[in-house]
Design a protein around this motif. Structure first.
Motif, PDB file in Angstrom:
ATOM      1  N   MET A 257      46.137  34.072  20.940  1.00  0.00           N
ATOM      2  CA  MET A 257      44.818  34.252  21.510  1.00  0.00           C
ATOM      3  C   MET A 257      44.651  33.410  22.771  1.00  0.00           C
ATOM      4  SD  MET A 257      41.782  35.596  21.099  1.00  0.00           S
ATOM      5  CE  MET A 257      40.103  35.313  21.481  1.00  0.00           C
ATOM      6  N   ALA A 258      44.967  32.107  22.690  1.00  0.00           N
ATOM      7  CA  ALA A 258      44.808  31.226  23.849  1.00  0.00           C
ATOM      8  C   ALA A 258      45.693  31.678  25.006  1.00  0.00           C
ATOM      9  CB  ALA A 258      45.128  29.791  23.469  1.00  0.00           C
ATOM     10  N   ALA A 259      46.900  32.147  24.702  1.00  0.00           N
ATOM     11  CA  ALA A 259      47.801  32.620  25.755  1.00  0.00           C
ATOM     12  C   ALA A 259      47.198  33.813  26.486  1.00  0.00           C
ATOM     13  CB  ALA A 259      49.161  32.981  25.163  1.00  0.00           C
ATOM     14  N   GLU A 260      46.508  34.680  25.746  1.00  0.00           N
ATOM     15  CA  GLU A 260      45.869  35.839  26.372  1.00  0.00           C
ATOM     16  C   GLU A 260      44.759  35.393  27.316  1.00  0.00           C
ATOM     17  OE1 GLU A 260      44.552  38.729  23.533  1.00  0.00           O
ATOM     18  OE2 GLU A 260      46.411  38.532  22.390  1.00  0.00           O
ATOM     19  N   VAL A 261      43.973  34.413  26.881  1.00  0.00           N
ATOM     20  CA  VAL A 261      42.882  33.900  27.717  1.00  0.00           C
ATOM     21  C   VAL A 261      43.449  33.310  28.995  1.00  0.00           C
ATOM     22  CG1 VAL A 261      41.060  32.171  27.892  1.00  0.00           C
ATOM     23  CG2 VAL A 261      41.325  33.504  25.790  1.00  0.00           C
ATOM     24  N   PHE A 262      44.491  32.476  28.880  1.00  0.00           N
ATOM     25  CA  PHE A 262      45.091  31.872  30.068  1.00  0.00           C
ATOM     26  C   PHE A 262      45.725  32.923  30.973  1.00  0.00           C
ATOM     27  CE2 PHE A 262      45.112  27.923  27.452  1.00  0.00           C
ATOM     28  CZ  PHE A 262      44.274  27.204  28.281  1.00  0.00           C
ATOM     29  N   GLY A 263      46.130  34.032  30.409  1.00  0.00           N
ATOM     30  CA  GLY A 263      46.672  35.119  31.213  1.00  0.00           C
ATOM     31  C   GLY A 263      45.618  35.758  32.100  1.00  0.00           C
ATOM     32  N   TYR A 264      44.379  35.777  31.635  1.00  0.00           N
ATOM     33  CA  TYR A 264      43.289  36.380  32.404  1.00  0.00           C
ATOM     34  C   TYR A 264      42.713  35.437  33.462  1.00  0.00           C
ATOM     35  CZ  TYR A 264      43.083  40.206  29.045  1.00  0.00           C
ATOM     36  OH  TYR A 264      43.383  41.280  28.266  1.00  0.00           O
ATOM     37  N   LEU A 265      42.850  34.137  33.275  1.00  0.00           N
ATOM     38  CA  LEU A 265      42.207  33.169  34.164  1.00  0.00           C
ATOM     39  C   LEU A 265      42.584  33.302  35.640  1.00  0.00           C
ATOM     40  CD1 LEU A 265      42.011  29.902  32.055  1.00  0.00           C
ATOM     41  CD2 LEU A 265      40.154  31.407  32.754  1.00  0.00           C
ATOM     42  N   PRO A 266      43.870  33.433  35.988  1.00  0.00           N
ATOM     43  CA  PRO A 266      44.178  33.518  37.425  1.00  0.00           C
ATOM     44  C   PRO A 266      43.482  34.696  38.116  1.00  0.00           C
ATOM     45  CG  PRO A 266      46.162  33.060  36.198  1.00  0.00           C
ATOM     46  CD  PRO A 266      45.076  33.363  35.185  1.00  0.00           C
ATOM     47  N   GLY A 267      43.462  35.843  37.478  1.00  0.00           N
ATOM     48  CA  GLY A 267      42.791  37.008  38.065  1.00  0.00           C
ATOM     49  C   GLY A 267      41.293  36.801  38.155  1.00  0.00           C
ATOM     50  N   TRP A 268      40.705  36.259  37.096  1.00  0.00           N
ATOM     51  CA  TRP A 268      39.269  36.004  37.092  1.00  0.00           C
ATOM     52  C   TRP A 268      38.907  34.985  38.157  1.00  0.00           C
ATOM     53  CZ3 TRP A 268      36.591  31.455  36.354  1.00  0.00           C
ATOM     54  CH2 TRP A 268      35.211  31.574  36.228  1.00  0.00           C
ATOM     55  N   PHE A 269      39.709  33.922  38.254  1.00  0.00           N
ATOM     56  CA  PHE A 269      39.427  32.854  39.201  1.00  0.00           C
ATOM     57  C   PHE A 269      39.495  33.360  40.634  1.00  0.00           C
ATOM     58  CE2 PHE A 269      40.710  29.223  41.814  1.00  0.00           C
ATOM     59  CZ  PHE A 269      39.650  28.384  41.554  1.00  0.00           C
ATOM     60  N   SER A 270      40.535  34.106  40.978  1.00  0.00           N
ATOM     61  CA  SER A 270      40.656  34.583  42.354  1.00  0.00           C
ATOM     62  C   SER A 270      39.540  35.568  42.681  1.00  0.00           C
ATOM     63  CB  SER A 270      42.024  35.209  42.605  1.00  0.00           C
ATOM     64  OG  SER A 270      42.211  36.339  41.790  1.00  0.00           O
TER      65      SER A 270
ATOM     66  N   THR B  24      36.522  35.568  41.321  1.00  0.00           N
ATOM     67  CA  THR B  24      35.295  34.778  41.420  1.00  0.00           C
ATOM     68  C   THR B  24      35.231  34.038  42.750  1.00  0.00           C
ATOM     69  OG1 THR B  24      35.251  34.520  39.022  1.00  0.00           O
ATOM     70  CG2 THR B  24      33.933  32.972  40.301  1.00  0.00           C
ATOM     71  N   MET B  25      36.348  33.458  43.177  1.00  0.00           N
ATOM     72  CA  MET B  25      36.378  32.758  44.463  1.00  0.00           C
ATOM     73  C   MET B  25      36.079  33.717  45.611  1.00  0.00           C
ATOM     74  SD  MET B  25      36.611  29.589  44.307  1.00  0.00           S
ATOM     75  CE  MET B  25      36.929  29.317  46.028  1.00  0.00           C
ATOM     76  N   LEU B  26      36.604  34.923  45.530  1.00  0.00           N
ATOM     77  CA  LEU B  26      36.334  35.915  46.567  1.00  0.00           C
ATOM     78  C   LEU B  26      34.842  36.230  46.623  1.00  0.00           C
ATOM     79  CD1 LEU B  26      37.343  37.865  48.718  1.00  0.00           C
ATOM     80  CD2 LEU B  26      37.731  39.538  46.900  1.00  0.00           C
ATOM     81  N   LYS B  27      34.197  36.307  45.463  1.00  0.00           N
ATOM     82  CA  LYS B  27      32.756  36.567  45.429  1.00  0.00           C
ATOM     83  C   LYS B  27      31.980  35.417  46.045  1.00  0.00           C
ATOM     84  CE  LYS B  27      32.971  39.582  41.451  1.00  0.00           C
ATOM     85  NZ  LYS B  27      32.707  39.729  40.026  1.00  0.00           N
ATOM     86  N   PHE B  28      32.376  34.183  45.744  1.00  0.00           N
ATOM     87  CA  PHE B  28      31.692  33.020  46.327  1.00  0.00           C
ATOM     88  C   PHE B  28      31.867  33.008  47.846  1.00  0.00           C
ATOM     89  CE2 PHE B  28      32.101  30.580  42.153  1.00  0.00           C
ATOM     90  CZ  PHE B  28      30.798  30.833  41.808  1.00  0.00           C
ATOM     91  N   GLN B  29      33.072  33.318  48.315  1.00  0.00           N
ATOM     92  CA  GLN B  29      33.322  33.326  49.747  1.00  0.00           C
ATOM     93  C   GLN B  29      32.516  34.435  50.426  1.00  0.00           C
ATOM     94  OE1 GLN B  29      37.569  33.564  49.563  1.00  0.00           O
ATOM     95  NE2 GLN B  29      37.825  31.353  49.716  1.00  0.00           N
ATOM     96  N   THR B  30      32.374  35.564  49.762  1.00  0.00           N
ATOM     97  CA  THR B  30      31.577  36.666  50.299  1.00  0.00           C
ATOM     98  C   THR B  30      30.113  36.265  50.401  1.00  0.00           C
ATOM     99  OG1 THR B  30      33.109  38.274  49.345  1.00  0.00           O
ATOM    100  CG2 THR B  30      30.940  39.078  49.958  1.00  0.00           C
ATOM    101  N   LEU B  31      29.620  35.525  49.430  1.00  0.00           N
ATOM    102  CA  LEU B  31      28.223  35.085  49.447  1.00  0.00           C
ATOM    103  C   LEU B  31      27.940  34.084  50.562  1.00  0.00           C
ATOM    104  CD1 LEU B  31      27.449  34.735  45.650  1.00  0.00           C
ATOM    105  CD2 LEU B  31      26.507  36.421  47.238  1.00  0.00           C
ATOM    106  N   ALA B  32      28.981  33.482  51.126  1.00  0.00           N
ATOM    107  CA  ALA B  32      28.785  32.545  52.229  1.00  0.00           C
ATOM    108  C   ALA B  32      28.210  33.248  53.457  1.00  0.00           C
ATOM    109  CB  ALA B  32      30.101  31.858  52.573  1.00  0.00           C
ATOM    110  N   ASP B  33      28.318  34.563  53.513  1.00  0.00           N
ATOM    111  CA  ASP B  33      27.779  35.350  54.628  1.00  0.00           C
ATOM    112  C   ASP B  33      26.524  36.124  54.239  1.00  0.00           C
ATOM    113  OD1 ASP B  33      29.910  34.552  56.268  1.00  0.00           O
ATOM    114  OD2 ASP B  33      31.178  36.153  55.485  1.00  0.00           O
ATOM    115  N   PHE B  34      25.957  35.823  53.080  1.00  0.00           N
ATOM    116  CA  PHE B  34      24.798  36.555  52.568  1.00  0.00           C
ATOM    117  C   PHE B  34      23.605  36.441  53.525  1.00  0.00           C
ATOM    118  CE2 PHE B  34      20.918  36.764  49.946  1.00  0.00           C
ATOM    119  CZ  PHE B  34      21.090  38.016  49.392  1.00  0.00           C
TER     120      PHE B  34
ATOM    121  N   LEU C 128      30.106  25.444  46.448  1.00  0.00           N
ATOM    122  CA  LEU C 128      31.021  25.756  45.343  1.00  0.00           C
ATOM    123  C   LEU C 128      32.445  25.962  45.828  1.00  0.00           C
ATOM    124  CD1 LEU C 128      28.766  28.132  43.245  1.00  0.00           C
ATOM    125  CD2 LEU C 128      29.575  25.868  42.584  1.00  0.00           C
ATOM    126  N   VAL C 129      32.612  26.663  46.934  1.00  0.00           N
ATOM    127  CA  VAL C 129      33.952  26.898  47.475  1.00  0.00           C
ATOM    128  C   VAL C 129      34.587  25.578  47.891  1.00  0.00           C
ATOM    129  CG1 VAL C 129      35.240  27.927  49.402  1.00  0.00           C
ATOM    130  CG2 VAL C 129      33.551  29.286  48.167  1.00  0.00           C
TER     131      VAL C 129
END
Length: 70
Positions: A1-14, A16-26, A47-48
């Protein structure tokens, strides 16, 4: 279970960061001509910069844990 969660984190993190960077121009100007998007831009930039600063992350974590130690 934990391995599956850690597998999703890199995709989720990148994603999420893209969304934060996009909001910098809101932009949102209300009907009276006031810039209502400035708070969103400031918060997203904060946040970025936090995520990109490892020392600051450590400081924030230690500050957050401090009340637990009392």
């Amino acid at each position: 279970m934990a391995a599956e969660v850690f597998g999703y984190l890199p995709g989720w993190f990148s994603d999420t960061m893209l969304k934060f960077q996009t909001l910098a121009d809101f932009q949102y100007i209300d009907s009276s001509g006031r810039d209502q998007g400035s708070n969103v831009r400031r918060k997203s930039q904060s946040l970025v910069s936090l995520v990109n600063d490892k020392e600051r992350i450590q400081e924030v974590r230690q500050k957050a844990l401090a009340p637990r130690d009392k």
